[in-house]
Design a protein around this motif. Structure first.
Motif, short mmCIF file in Angstrom:
data_model
loop_
_atom_site.label_atom_id
_atom_site.label_comp_id
_atom_site.label_asym_id
_atom_site.label_seq_id
_atom_site.Cartn_x
_atom_site.Cartn_y
_atom_site.Cartn_z
N TYR A 117 0.91 -1.17 -0.07
CA TYR A 117 0.16 -0.02 -0.13
C TYR A 117 0.83 1.32 0.02
N THR A 118 2.12 1.17 0.74
CA THR A 118 2.92 2.47 0.69
C THR A 118 3.42 2.71 -0.67
N GLY A 119 3.66 1.37 -1.64
CA GLY A 119 4.19 1.74 -2.91
C GLY A 119 2.85 2.10 -3.72
N PHE A 120 2.00 1.64 -3.38
CA PHE A 120 0.99 2.41 -4.23
C PHE A 120 0.45 3.70 -4.20
N GLY A 175 0.82 3.98 3.48
CA GLY A 175 0.15 5.07 2.60
C GLY A 175 -1.25 5.50 2.99
N LYS A 176 -1.92 6.57 2.26
CA LYS A 176 -3.12 7.03 2.51
C LYS A 176 -4.41 6.55 1.74
N LEU A 177 -4.08 5.61 0.66
CA LEU A 177 -4.91 5.49 -0.26
C LEU A 177 -5.84 4.31 0.06
N VAL A 178 -5.18 3.30 0.51
CA VAL A 178 -6.05 2.03 1.26
C VAL A 178 -5.58 2.11 2.67
N ARG A 179 -6.77 1.97 3.47
CA ARG A 179 -6.74 2.05 4.95
C ARG A 179 -6.79 0.62 5.50
N TYR A 180 -6.88 -0.49 4.76
CA TYR A 180 -7.14 -1.64 5.34
C TYR A 180 -5.81 -2.09 6.08
N ARG A 181 -5.98 -3.07 7.62
CA ARG A 181 -4.85 -3.36 8.19
C ARG A 181 -5.45 -4.68 8.64
#
Length: 306
Positions: free
Chosen positions: A179-182, A208-214
């Motif tokens: 997600y960071t790379g995205f 990242g801030k685009l996908v917040r799933y964890r």
């Protein structure tokens, strides 16, 4: 034309698109450099370290077969449990070993997640890992073998709790760099100094801030809370168990809501990669959720008739 990227004028023609793609999505260390252009490039990042290369194709095939088998076993047991009309009593001690949350499959899932960054050829865990975790959570919630003796039951559920927590942590080690790379790819512009060098208007954060799933999330903790309450109800006896039954039932329902919300979110907001495979995976999760809702509705209807 790049599939995901805007028409960056600084993207060099000699760069390999697949190599740049792999660098961004497998990067585990983004370094920030000082920049003289505080207006157009206040934050300049480049990838300092990536995960090792992928495992051979055979590993992906084995993981795919294991995941498909685990899902089919779960689906068959859920359907048979629904058709039996006996609720959770249908699940015998032998069948629980076949479930994704069982003592055989769950350690394998943990091992797969631990090696997840290198399983990325035809069955990328960065895309499908969350679906596997949701399958394990559904399995843990759906089946409760309450006929076991106190010690055996406590040991089994406690090991499931530990396995779910470990699986969630290992999953985050897979999806957070992804997600960071995205975010770095979609919210930045190439500076042109290297293949991974990008300019950003804001600082890059882990995940990242685009996908917040964890994986290590409220959903996981609610499911773990339900399992812990099952242990408390089991060992406290009939005298005190009634005080926890309402809380346990409430937490179970809320856990199902959170699992559904996660599934919807991941279906709509995941990076646009392996769309067909990802859609099939989350479609299967939706089917398990629907069958659980149908089972609960049938149980409620049966209780009212009695």
């Amino acid at each position: 034309m790049l599939l995901w990227l805007p028409a960056y004028p600084t993207f060099q023609p000699g760069w390999d698109q697949e190599e740049v793609h792999a660098t961004f999505f497998k990067c585990i260390s983004w370094q920030v450099e000082e920049t003289l252009d505080a207006v157009n490039c206040p934050y300049h990042y480049f990838c300092d370290k990536t995960y090792p290369s992928n495992y051979p194709l055979l590993v992906d095939i084995l993981v795919l077969l294991f995941t498909a088998a685990s899902y089919l076993v779960t689906l068959v047991i859920v359907i048979m449990d629904l058709c039996s009309g006996r609720g959770r009593i249908f699940l015998s001690g032998s069948k629980r070993f076949l479930l994704p949350s069982g003592p055989v499959s769950l350690p394998l899932i943990i091992l797969i997640f631990a090696k997840g960054p290198q399983i990325n050829t035809i069955f990328p865990l960065s895309c499908l890992g969350p679906a596997i975790l949701l399958m394990a959570l559904i399995s843990a919630l759906s089946f409760d073998n309450g006929d076991d003796k106190d010690f055996k039951y406590t040991f089994f559920v406690a090991s499931t709790v530990s396995g779910i927590l470990h699986a969630s942590l290992y999953l985050d080690s897979v999806v957070l760099p992804y997600y960071t790379g995205f975010d770095a790819l979609m919210s930045s512009t190439f500076s042109g100094e290297c293949e991974s060098c990008v300019c950003r208007k804001e600082a890059l954060v882990v995940g990242g801030k685009l996908v917040r799933y964890r994986g290590w999330s409220l959903t996981t903790f609610f499911v773990v809370g339900v399992l812990c309450l099952r242990i408390i109800c089991k060992i406290s006896g009939e005298t005190y168990a009634g005080k926890f039954l309402f809380i346990k039932a409430l937490m179970e329902r809320f856990s199902w809501i959170l699992i559904t919300v996660d599934c919807v979110y991941l279906t709509l907001n995941s990076p646009p990669e392996r769309v067909v495979l990802r859609g099939s995976a989350y479609g299967g999760i939706f089917l398990l959720i629907f069958l659980q809702v149908l089972k609960e509705a049938c149980n409620q209807f049966t209780q009212r008739l009695m």
